[in-house]
Every structure is written in structure tokens, then in C-alpha cells.
Enzyme design. Structure first.
Site, PDB file in Angstrom:
ATOM      1  N   GLU A  66      -5.682  -2.593   7.136  1.00 18.78           N
ATOM      2  CA  GLU A  66      -5.226  -1.708   6.072  1.00 18.78           C
ATOM      3  C   GLU A  66      -5.159  -0.301   6.630  1.00 18.78           C
ATOM      4  OE1 GLU A  66      -7.376  -1.547   2.419  1.00 18.78           O
ATOM      5  OE2 GLU A  66      -7.542  -3.723   2.203  1.00 18.78           O
ATOM      6  N   ARG A  77      -0.273  -9.641   4.146  1.00 18.32           N
ATOM      7  CA  ARG A  77      -1.675  -9.899   3.806  1.00 18.32           C
ATOM      8  C   ARG A  77      -1.755  -9.979   2.287  1.00 18.32           C
ATOM      9  NH1 ARG A  77      -6.497  -6.288   3.179  1.00 18.32           N
ATOM     10  NH2 ARG A  77      -8.371  -7.446   3.788  1.00 18.32           N
ATOM     11  N   HIS A  85     -10.053  -1.080   8.803  1.00 17.60           N
ATOM     12  CA  HIS A  85      -9.254  -0.402   7.799  1.00 17.60           C
ATOM     13  C   HIS A  85      -9.327   1.095   8.074  1.00 17.60           C
ATOM     14  CE1 HIS A  85      -9.655  -3.959   4.746  1.00 17.60           C
ATOM     15  NE2 HIS A  85      -9.119  -4.299   5.906  1.00 17.60           N
ATOM     16  N   GLU A 133     -13.450  -6.056   3.150  1.00 15.93           N
ATOM     17  CA  GLU A 133     -14.442  -4.974   3.209  1.00 15.93           C
ATOM     18  C   GLU A 133     -15.814  -5.437   2.717  1.00 15.93           C
ATOM     19  OE1 GLU A 133     -12.685  -1.652   1.152  1.00 15.93           O
ATOM     20  OE2 GLU A 133     -10.936  -1.600   2.477  1.00 15.93           O
ATOM     21  N   TRP A 160      -1.207  -0.626   3.579  1.00 18.44           N
ATOM     22  CA  TRP A 160      -1.600  -0.810   2.170  1.00 18.44           C
ATOM     23  C   TRP A 160      -0.780   0.153   1.320  1.00 18.44           C
ATOM     24  CZ3 TRP A 160      -4.963  -4.246  -0.087  1.00 18.44           C
ATOM     25  CH2 TRP A 160      -5.153  -4.076  -1.471  1.00 18.44           C
ATOM     26  N   TYR A 174      -8.616   4.725   7.007  1.00 16.72           N
ATOM     27  CA  TYR A 174      -8.313   5.730   5.996  1.00 16.72           C
ATOM     28  C   TYR A 174      -8.904   7.062   6.452  1.00 16.72           C
ATOM     29  CZ  TYR A 174      -6.687   1.829   3.112  1.00 16.72           C
ATOM     30  OH  TYR A 174      -6.000   0.751   2.644  1.00 16.72           O
TER      31      TYR A 174
END
Length: 532
Positions: A245, A72, A216, A150, A274, A218
Site C-alpha cells: 500500500e 489487491r 505499507h 497491518e 491505495w 505512508y
């Protein structure tokens, strides 16, 4: 929990839906991402921050060597960082193909829109993609277009649904046939479930039914239950989802990377960690290698590439790159170094030796090189290009790439520097230049200055630019001063006067390490001379 979830989901995955007719590349069917051949493709790769490190394109080869099948690539529309133009995007795609990677290309300027200062809309990102479409057309089986990174922070994120639908339709109306990828709001983590709960209507808004959703993961996803529940809902609804990510740690919490890797593997979903290298702002720990050195894997890099359910153990190369698949991944040879002619204060013509390719060269991209970067100038199907809009008394450096029908891009040609003369009328002079003798690493040259006017020239200065790496070592008939490739010659006492219709001759010896192309333009006392 994962095993129980799979027991419920596998019967659903076995259900079929009608195939789309004549796919041109990647497509979505029954919640799965398929190649044009029908092969189920599961992304296993990493993110690479290209827009901030455009000189690190060699990282794509290093990422491939670690086992990835996808990368990516971070790009910029020019709203927050330096724009990646069509020539640069084409080069990234060519490098992905050369390294047998699928390219997911994303615009980063949308990050945190509504909350982050300077962030732009998905509509603006769509405009960027339309502007670089020439680099993407025909690449549908190698490229996925991730519309915007995002695209909402934690403010006004309810607008994500309408904005995402509009951006998808804008690209489809512009002729994009690629698989599109859309990121979640809430800085990509969708903690309010806006994407999860509206994914079906967004997918239905795509007239090509070819959109993939990206979450994503996290700090929001710090337990296995949260990872399994979120991804499982998409699989149950037969909507395509990838983890676009994720990391092993983050400032907003400690994501459960082991669960992310295990659940995506068990559900057959893609993931993109990432990121390769170059992180700053306090999240340097997310680098997979130190200082872009593939030999210096960090703990995070070791976990992602070589750990359980990691890239090395689970990645499968895209079928388009397999032998017999018909995919052309061989780039043309580099074109010859451009030569210049017809240089004026505002224009010049470049010409070069043709590149070769087993399937034929379809065109050439002319680029201007400045400050270590490249800017697209023009494209042409021939081996010459007329450049206009140049400024007087300005030096420009150009190079050329070749392209083939599959979109593969050659290595860059050698460079040529063009220095335009002062503006104004043509001078009453003509200059003839020739090489009278040469040997390995050097040559002897001759310059004849003709006075084409009706009155004598008394004292003169002659200027030119060597397009190669020539350096004058000795001269008779004048006194040279050379700065880089630019040469200024002041007349000697015995050549200072050039009678009307008369001429004087200069001779010189020089070294050369990079070919011996001749200058294309000469200026006598600041006025442009014709070439004799």
C-alpha cells in the site's frame, strides 16, 4: 543514491539458488517472485475495497483497462465486517482471471491488532483462509494469499514475528501451497523495523520458502532516503518485498510517492497503490477515481496510472495469461434457471440445465440471494441439489454458478424463488398445473384442485408462488390476489365446494417476461397439497 545502491545489489541478484521441484504456481527464488513458468513477475496494481463494495466487482475490469496486472482485494473474515464467504471469494478469483489480473487477497479484520478495537489475530485470519480454501485450491498460479492486513498497531508489535510464523505454518499444515504475503506491524509501516530485522527468520519458518513481505508506505516514508534504505535492505538480503500500500498523501505525513515509484521500478519490485475508490473517514483524497467511475481519474489516479514509473508505463501482464501459456481463463456458460420440485415446509429440490465449457464443467455452486448479497448454500457435481434446513412459510431466492477445472466461474444463472408451505401434515389435496396456450409475452394456464379426502371442502384459499416473472391478468373460478410472485386465490361461489374425491378447475391468463416455469408447490387452506 539509488544508482549507487543498484551497483551494489545487481551482482547479488545475479546469484542463483536451487529451483523448487514441480512448482504449482507462484514461488519465491533468490528474493524474486516467479510464476510457475519461471517468469519474473513484478506487481503493478492497486487495492480495491471489495468487502465494503461487493456490488462493485466490475471495478476489476476497469482496473485492468488502466493497465494494472495485479489487484489487491480487501476481504473480511466476518469479525469486523460482513464475511466474504467461499462463493464470493470464488467469484472474485474468477473475475480476476477473466480480466487477466493476478489476485492478492487480504483479510482486513486484523488491521491494528493490539491497538484497534475489534481487530483479530493472524491466527484467526488463518482460520478464515482455511474456511474458504475450496475457493482457492488450484488457483496457486493466479492467487497470492495476504494473510492479514497491518496485523499489529503500535502496541505489542514485538509479537508480530512469532504470530506471523505460526500463521504461515498453520496454513501450510492445512495444505495451502500458495505464495503467502505478510504485512508489517506498526499499521503496516514497520517504523520499529520489526519485520525488516526478523524477515529472514520468518522466511525460514515457511517450509515452502514461499513467503513475500509487504510494507505499507505512508507518512513514515516521506524521503527518498528512507524508501531506498528500507527496500534496499530486503533486496540485499535476497528477501522478497513489495509495497503493498502507498499513497500520495496521508494523515500521518506526506509520503514521497515519486521516490516509491522510482525505487521500486529501478529495483524491479512490485507496488500496489491505495486505493481504487470508496475511501472515507477523511482520506477520500486517496481515491484514484471518483465514485468508482473509471472516466473520472483523480490527481492521485492520474499520477499512479499515467505518470513516470506508473502502471501504464511499467506493468507487464502475467505470463499465465499469455497465448500459448496453457492458462484457461474462459468461464463456463451460465447454467439454466433452476426449477423447483419436492417443496416441503423444510426442504426443496432444485434442478437446472447444464452449463457448457470447452474443457468441461466440474461442478456447480448454489447460492442464496438476500439483501443484494449472496450466501453459499451447497456445491454439487450434478445438475440438481436437495436443499434442507428451510423454514416453513418462508421465501428463498436461489441461483447457480458453474465452475470448470481451472476454477473459472460462470455468470450467475437466473434466479428462482421458493416459498415453503406451513409446517404440519400433508393436506388431503392434490393440484395439477399446466399451460394450455402461450404467445409472446403471455400465456393461459389451468389449475385443477383435487379433493383426495373423504369429506367435502366448503370454501377454500389456494396459495402458490410463481418462480418466474408471471403476472395474472384475468382468472375464472376464483379471485386472485398477487403480491410479487406470491399468489393467493379465494374460491368463487360456484367452485367453493369440492366434494370428496372430486375436483374444481381454475383458468387464468397471465403475462410473462422471463420464461414460464411452473409453480412447484401449492397449499390449500394452509395445508400442503401433492402435485398431480
Amino acid at each position: 543514491m539509488v544508482a549507487a545502491l543498484l551497483g551494489l545489489l545487481l551482482p547479488l541478484l545475479a546469484l542463483g539458488t536451487p529451483a523448487h521441484a514441480a512448482p504449482t504456481g507462484f514461488r519465491v527464488e533468490n528474493g524474486r517472485l516467479l510464476e510457475a513458468s519461471g517468469n519474473d513477475f513484478v506487481m503493478r496494481g492497486v487495492n480495491h475495497a471489495h468487502t465494503w463494495y461487493t456490488d462493485r466487482v466490475s471495478s476489476l475490469a476497469h482496473i485492468k483497462a488502466k493497465g494494472a496486472n495485479t489487484v489487491r482485494v480487501v476481504l473480511s473474515s466476518g469479525d469486523r465486517w460482513t464475511a466474504n464467504d467461499a462463493a464470493d471469494v470464488a467469484n472474485v478469483v474468477a473475475q480476476c482471471k477473466q480480466n487477466r489480473l493476478i489476485c492478492v487477497l487480504e483479510v482486513h479484520d486484523t488491521t491494528g491488532y493490539g491497538e484497534q478495537s475489534g481487530a483479530v489475530t493472524l491466527s484467526r485470519a488463518a482460520d478464515y483462509w482455511i474456511g474458504v480454501r475450496s475457493a482457492l485450491t488450484g488457483q496457486e498460479d493466479h492467487v497470492v494469499v495476504n494473510i492479514g492486513n497491518e496485523p499489529y498497531g503500535n502496541t505489542n508489535y514485538a509479537n508480530w514475528t512469532a504470530d506471523t510464523k505460526a500463521a504461515i505454518q498453520k496454513l501450510r499444515n492445512a495444505g495451502f501451497d500458495h505464495t503467502l504475503m505478510v504485512d508489517a506491524p506498526n499499521w503496516g509501516q514497520d517504523w520499529a523495523f520489526t519485520m525488516r530485522d526478523n524477515a529472514a527468520s520468518v522466511f525460514a519458518a515457511d517450509p515452502d520458502a514461499n513467503t513475500v513481505f509487504s510494507i505499507h508506505m505512508y507518512g513514515v516514508f516521506d524521503t527518498a532516503a528512507e524508501v531506498s534504505d528500507y527496500l534496499g535492505r530486503f533486496v540485499s538480503a535476497r528477501l522478497p518485498i513489495v509495497v503493498g500500500e502507498f499513497g500520495h498523501d496521508h494523515s500521518d505525513g506526506n509520503p514521497d510517492e515519486d521516490a516509491i515509484l522510482a525505487v521500486t521500478q529501478q529495483l524491479g519490485l512490485g507496488y500496489l497503490g491505495w486505493s481504487w475508490s470508496g475511501n472515507g473517514g477523511g482520506v477520500e483524497y486517496l481515491d484514484m477515481v471518483t465514485s468508482f467511475d473509471p472516466a473520472l481519474l483523480t490527481g492521485w489516479g492520474q499520477r499512479l496510472f499515467n505518470g513516470a514509473n506508473g502502471i501504464a508505463a511499467t506493468s507487464e501482464e502475467a505470463e499465465i495469461y499469455s497465448s500459448g501459456s496453457g492458462g484457461d481463463t474462459t468461464a463456463p456458460t451460465a447454467p439454466g434457471r433452476p426449477a423447483t420440485s419436492s417443496v416441503t415446509s423444510s426442504s426443496a429440490t432444485l434442478s437446472w440445465a447444464a452449463a457448457t465449457d470447452e474443457n468441461g464443467v466440474t461442478g456447480y455452486d448454489v447460492v442464496r440471494i438476500s439483501g443484494g448479497g449472496e450466501t453459499a448454500v451447497t456445491t454439487t457435481a450434478s445438475t440438481s441439489a436437495a436443499l434442507t434446513g428451510l423454514s416453513p412459510e418462508t421465501s428463498y431466492t436461489f441461483a447457480v454458478y458453474a465452475r470448470d477445472a481451472a476454477g473459472n466461474r460462470s455468470p450467475r444463472s437466473g434466479t428462482v424463488t421458493v416459498t415453503t408451505p406451513p409446517g404440519g401434515s400433508q393436506g388431503s389435496c392434490a393440484v395439477a398445473y399446466r399451460v394450455t396456450n402461450d404467445w409472446p409475452g403471455g400465456f393461459q394456464g389451468e389449475v385443477v384442485i383435487h379433493n383426495t379426502g373423504s369429506s367435502a371442502v366448503g370454501g377454500w384459499t389456494l396459495n402458490w408462488v410463481f418462480p418466474g416473472a408471471q403476472r395474472i391478468t384475468n382468472m375464472w373460478g376464483g379471485t386472485p390476489v398477487q403480491t410479487g410472485s406470491e399468489v393467493s386465490v379465494a374460491s368463487a361461489s360456484y367452485t367453493a365446494s369440492i366434494p370428496a374425491t372430486g375436483s374444481v378447475t381454475l383458468g387464468f391468463t397471465a403475462t410473462t417476461t422471463d420464461g414460464n416455469p411452473g409453480p412447484s408447490a401449492f397449499a390449500l387452506n394452509g395445508a400442503l397439497c401433492s402435485t398431480a
